[in-house]
Design a protein around this motif. Structure first.
Motif, PDB file in Angstrom:
ATOM      1  N   ASN A 117      23.322  77.091   8.181  1.00 40.00           N
ATOM      2  CA  ASN A 117      23.845  78.178   7.373  1.00 40.00           C
ATOM      3  C   ASN A 117      25.231  78.528   7.878  1.00 40.00           C
ATOM      4  O   ASN A 117      25.401  78.900   9.041  1.00 40.00           O
ATOM      5  CB  ASN A 117      22.938  79.409   7.443  1.00 40.00           C
ATOM      6  CG  ASN A 117      21.662  79.230   6.652  1.00 40.00           C
ATOM      7  OD1 ASN A 117      21.585  78.394   5.761  1.00 40.00           O
ATOM      8  ND2 ASN A 117      20.647  79.997   6.984  1.00 40.00           N
ATOM      9  N   SER A 118      26.212  78.381   7.022  1.00 44.65           N
ATOM     10  CA  SER A 118      27.584  78.704   7.358  1.00 44.65           C
ATOM     11  C   SER A 118      28.012  79.874   6.480  1.00 44.65           C
ATOM     12  O   SER A 118      27.721  79.900   5.279  1.00 44.65           O
ATOM     13  CB  SER A 118      28.494  77.494   7.102  1.00 44.65           C
ATOM     14  OG  SER A 118      29.840  77.792   7.424  1.00 44.65           O
ATOM     15  N   SER A 119      28.696  80.843   7.078  1.00 40.06           N
ATOM     16  CA  SER A 119      29.023  82.050   6.319  1.00 40.06           C
ATOM     17  C   SER A 119      30.415  82.586   6.632  1.00 40.06           C
ATOM     18  O   SER A 119      30.800  82.686   7.791  1.00 40.06           O
ATOM     19  CB  SER A 119      27.997  83.154   6.609  1.00 40.06           C
ATOM     20  OG  SER A 119      28.353  84.362   5.961  1.00 40.06           O
ATOM     21  N   VAL A 120      31.160  82.922   5.571  1.00 35.97           N
ATOM     22  CA  VAL A 120      32.377  83.716   5.694  1.00 35.97           C
ATOM     23  C   VAL A 120      32.208  85.012   4.898  1.00 35.97           C
ATOM     24  O   VAL A 120      33.118  85.823   4.827  1.00 35.97           O
ATOM     25  CB  VAL A 120      33.623  82.947   5.204  1.00 35.97           C
ATOM     26  CG1 VAL A 120      33.918  81.759   6.100  1.00 35.97           C
ATOM     27  CG2 VAL A 120      33.463  82.501   3.750  1.00 35.97           C
ATOM     28  N   ALA A 121      31.020  85.164   4.310  1.00 40.51           N
ATOM     29  CA  ALA A 121      30.655  86.382   3.569  1.00 40.51           C
ATOM     30  C   ALA A 121      29.144  86.454   3.450  1.00 40.51           C
ATOM     31  O   ALA A 121      28.507  87.380   3.922  1.00 40.51           O
ATOM     32  CB  ALA A 121      31.303  86.397   2.180  1.00 40.51           C
ATOM     33  N   ARG A 122      28.551  85.433   2.816  1.00 38.62           N
ATOM     34  CA  ARG A 122      27.095  85.304   2.706  1.00 38.62           C
ATOM     35  C   ARG A 122      26.709  83.887   3.098  1.00 38.62           C
ATOM     36  O   ARG A 122      27.447  82.943   2.794  1.00 38.62           O
ATOM     37  CB  ARG A 122      26.620  85.625   1.283  1.00 38.62           C
ATOM     38  CG  ARG A 122      26.857  87.066   0.867  1.00 38.62           C
ATOM     39  CD  ARG A 122      26.212  87.369  -0.494  1.00 38.62           C
ATOM     40  NE  ARG A 122      26.800  86.587  -1.569  1.00 38.62           N
ATOM     41  CZ  ARG A 122      27.908  86.929  -2.221  1.00 38.62           C
ATOM     42  NH1 ARG A 122      28.577  88.008  -1.869  1.00 38.62           N
ATOM     43  NH2 ARG A 122      28.365  86.180  -3.198  1.00 38.62           N
ATOM     44  N   PRO A 123      25.571  83.691   3.757  1.00 36.46           N
ATOM     45  CA  PRO A 123      25.212  82.363   4.265  1.00 36.46           C
ATOM     46  C   PRO A 123      24.898  81.351   3.170  1.00 36.46           C
ATOM     47  O   PRO A 123      24.098  81.620   2.267  1.00 36.46           O
ATOM     48  CB  PRO A 123      23.980  82.632   5.136  1.00 36.46           C
ATOM     49  CG  PRO A 123      23.409  83.912   4.602  1.00 36.46           C
ATOM     50  CD  PRO A 123      24.576  84.719   4.131  1.00 36.46           C
ATOM     51  N   LYS A 124      25.555  80.199   3.263  1.00 32.08           N
ATOM     52  CA  LYS A 124      25.292  79.064   2.395  1.00 32.08           C
ATOM     53  C   LYS A 124      24.834  77.892   3.254  1.00 32.08           C
ATOM     54  O   LYS A 124      25.397  77.637   4.324  1.00 32.08           O
ATOM     55  CB  LYS A 124      26.549  78.672   1.611  1.00 32.08           C
ATOM     56  CG  LYS A 124      27.076  79.754   0.670  1.00 32.08           C
ATOM     57  CD  LYS A 124      26.085  80.093  -0.438  1.00 32.08           C
ATOM     58  CE  LYS A 124      26.626  81.174  -1.365  1.00 32.08           C
ATOM     59  NZ  LYS A 124      25.644  81.546  -2.419  1.00 32.08           N
ATOM     60  N   THR A 125      23.806  77.188   2.800  1.00 32.83           N
ATOM     61  CA  THR A 125      23.242  76.081   3.566  1.00 32.83           C
ATOM     62  C   THR A 125      23.976  74.793   3.234  1.00 32.83           C
ATOM     63  O   THR A 125      23.952  74.330   2.090  1.00 32.83           O
ATOM     64  CB  THR A 125      21.743  75.922   3.274  1.00 32.83           C
ATOM     65  OG1 THR A 125      21.077  77.160   3.546  1.00 32.83           O
ATOM     66  CG2 THR A 125      21.138  74.821   4.128  1.00 32.83           C
ATOM     67  N   LEU A 126      24.629  74.200   4.226  1.00 28.80           N
ATOM     68  CA  LEU A 126      25.427  72.989   4.034  1.00 28.80           C
ATOM     69  C   LEU A 126      24.582  71.746   4.238  1.00 28.80           C
ATOM     70  O   LEU A 126      23.916  71.593   5.267  1.00 28.80           O
ATOM     71  CB  LEU A 126      26.603  72.979   5.013  1.00 28.80           C
ATOM     72  CG  LEU A 126      27.510  74.214   5.032  1.00 28.80           C
ATOM     73  CD1 LEU A 126      28.647  74.011   6.036  1.00 28.80           C
ATOM     74  CD2 LEU A 126      28.059  74.521   3.645  1.00 28.80           C
ATOM     75  N   ILE A 127      24.625  70.850   3.249  1.00 26.34           N
ATOM     76  CA  ILE A 127      23.906  69.576   3.340  1.00 26.34           C
ATOM     77  C   ILE A 127      24.827  68.473   2.843  1.00 26.34           C
ATOM     78  O   ILE A 127      25.214  68.466   1.669  1.00 26.34           O
ATOM     79  CB  ILE A 127      22.611  69.582   2.506  1.00 26.34           C
ATOM     80  CG1 ILE A 127      21.687  70.732   2.943  1.00 26.34           C
ATOM     81  CG2 ILE A 127      21.888  68.240   2.640  1.00 26.34           C
ATOM     82  CD1 ILE A 127      20.415  70.844   2.105  1.00 26.34           C
ATOM     83  N   PRO A 128      25.211  67.521   3.709  1.00 25.83           N
ATOM     84  CA  PRO A 128      26.089  66.422   3.283  1.00 25.83           C
ATOM     85  C   PRO A 128      25.314  65.372   2.493  1.00 25.83           C
ATOM     86  O   PRO A 128      24.118  65.176   2.701  1.00 25.83           O
ATOM     87  CB  PRO A 128      26.593  65.850   4.605  1.00 25.83           C
ATOM     88  CG  PRO A 128      25.472  66.132   5.569  1.00 25.83           C
ATOM     89  CD  PRO A 128      24.868  67.442   5.133  1.00 25.83           C
ATOM     90  N   MET A 129      26.013  64.676   1.592  1.00 21.73           N
ATOM     91  CA  MET A 129      25.413  63.613   0.793  1.00 21.73           C
ATOM     92  C   MET A 129      26.057  62.277   1.158  1.00 21.73           C
ATOM     93  O   MET A 129      27.252  62.203   1.458  1.00 21.73           O
ATOM     94  CB  MET A 129      25.621  63.890  -0.689  1.00 21.73           C
ATOM     95  CG  MET A 129      24.836  65.082  -1.229  1.00 21.73           C
ATOM     96  SD  MET A 129      23.052  64.726  -1.451  1.00 21.73           S
ATOM     97  CE  MET A 129      22.363  65.471   0.047  1.00 21.73           C
ATOM     98  N   ILE A 130      25.269  61.220   1.093  1.00 23.23           N
ATOM     99  CA  ILE A 130      25.733  59.905   1.533  1.00 23.23           C
ATOM    100  C   ILE A 130      26.747  59.301   0.572  1.00 23.23           C
ATOM    101  O   ILE A 130      27.560  58.469   0.963  1.00 23.23           O
ATOM    102  CB  ILE A 130      24.524  58.954   1.716  1.00 23.23           C
ATOM    103  CG1 ILE A 130      24.918  57.734   2.546  1.00 23.23           C
ATOM    104  CG2 ILE A 130      23.933  58.547   0.370  1.00 23.23           C
ATOM    105  CD1 ILE A 130      23.736  56.895   2.989  1.00 23.23           C
ATOM    106  N   SER A 131      26.728  59.725  -0.691  1.00 21.63           N
ATOM    107  CA  SER A 131      27.664  59.181  -1.674  1.00 21.63           C
ATOM    108  C   SER A 131      27.839  60.157  -2.825  1.00 21.63           C
ATOM    109  O   SER A 131      27.024  61.060  -3.034  1.00 21.63           O
ATOM    110  CB  SER A 131      27.167  57.837  -2.219  1.00 21.63           C
ATOM    111  OG  SER A 131      26.004  58.024  -3.009  1.00 21.63           O
TER     112      SER A 131
END
Length: 276
Positions: A117-131
């Protein structure tokens, strides 16, 4: 009481669109329901606004169709730990699986922020995609109630998928003096719609987390540390927000940073809502 509001805002998130509309309200409303090309914005205005999270006051500079927001904020990251749902469970809910997330073997050791969870205001869950292909293979949550429960279990306000690059692709971009842009998709926890075409705070959170890990995609570095974030492509509502990172004090627990958001705004029609 009569309220005027834009139906469609292209290449922008809600805050940027609202500031543009307020700055250019007279010009926009005078054109009624004309086509987008007829609504030409030319004013240069500063629009003050308050953030809902903490009531902080900021100014947006509006010049023609371009809006620039400059915000001083804090960046925080937390690992997603849930007793009920795993990363695999969340991926399955949006039509993906663990093979769609880059492994260390794939990404040559690049430390892409994953399931945090990364937040500069409200937490958003970051998930990278392979392509890019797998990014656009994601589907809207199949069970909105279950999806909301999943987000609640990891204390998230939305799942933010983003494209990645291999080291070879980054090196090739350097050789060709070409910046790399991120393609993203956001599935909000519970906003009354399954997917968001532009999410400024999510783009800011992703940019801050990439910067923290020294993952640079602005190869030319001609105007500071920047990340170009495209979103809404899969929805047929493409958007672009440029995020500039400055004054990042990475030694703090919750680092302070300055974020500059820049977006272009196009109003394609207006509606008039009577509230009595």
């Amino acid at each position: 009481m009569t309220c005027t509001q834009p139906i469609s805002i292209i290449v922008v998130d809600a805050a940027i669109g609202a500031c543009s509309f307020l700055a250019n309200k007279k010009s926009i409303t005078s054109h009624g329901n004309n086509s987008p090309s007829a609504i030409m914005l030319s004013s240069v205005t500063t629009v003050p606004f308050l953030t809902a999270a903490d009531g902080a006051r900021y100014n947006a500079k509006v010049e023609g169709n371009e809006v620039k927001l400059i915000m001083d904020t804090k960046h925080s990251e937390t690992k997603c730990n849930s007793q009920s749902f795993s990363l695999e469970d969340i991926l399955s809910e949006i039509g993906l699986d663990m093979r769609d997330v880059p492994s260390k073997k794939y990404d040559d050791g690049i430390n892409w922020p994953t399931f945090i969870n990364s937040s500069v205001a409200r937490p958003k869950t970051l998930i990278p995609m392979i392509s890019m292909e797998r990014l656009h293979a994601a589907i809207s949550p199949q069970n909105p109630t279950k999806f909301r429960q999943m987000c609640d279990s990891i204390h998230s306000t939305g799942i933010y998928l983003y494209s990645t690059f291999t080291k070879d692709e980054i090196e090739e971009a350097k050789l060709n003096e070409r910046d790399l842009a991120l393609e993203c998709r956001q599935f909000p926890r519970s906003s009354g719609y399954p997917e968001d075409p532009a999410t400024g705070i999510a783009a800011g959170a992703l940019a801050a987390s990439l910067h923290k890990r020294q993952i640079k995609l602005d190869i030319m570095e001609d105007e500071g540390i920047q990340y170009d974030v495209f979103q809404g492509t899969a929805m047929g509502k493409p958007s672009k927000i440029r995020v500039e990172i400055g004054d990042y004090t990475s030694k703090e627990t919750n680092p302070s940073l300055k974020i500059v958001y820049t977006g272009l705004v196009v109003f394609d029609s207006l509606s008039y809502l009577n509230l009595e």
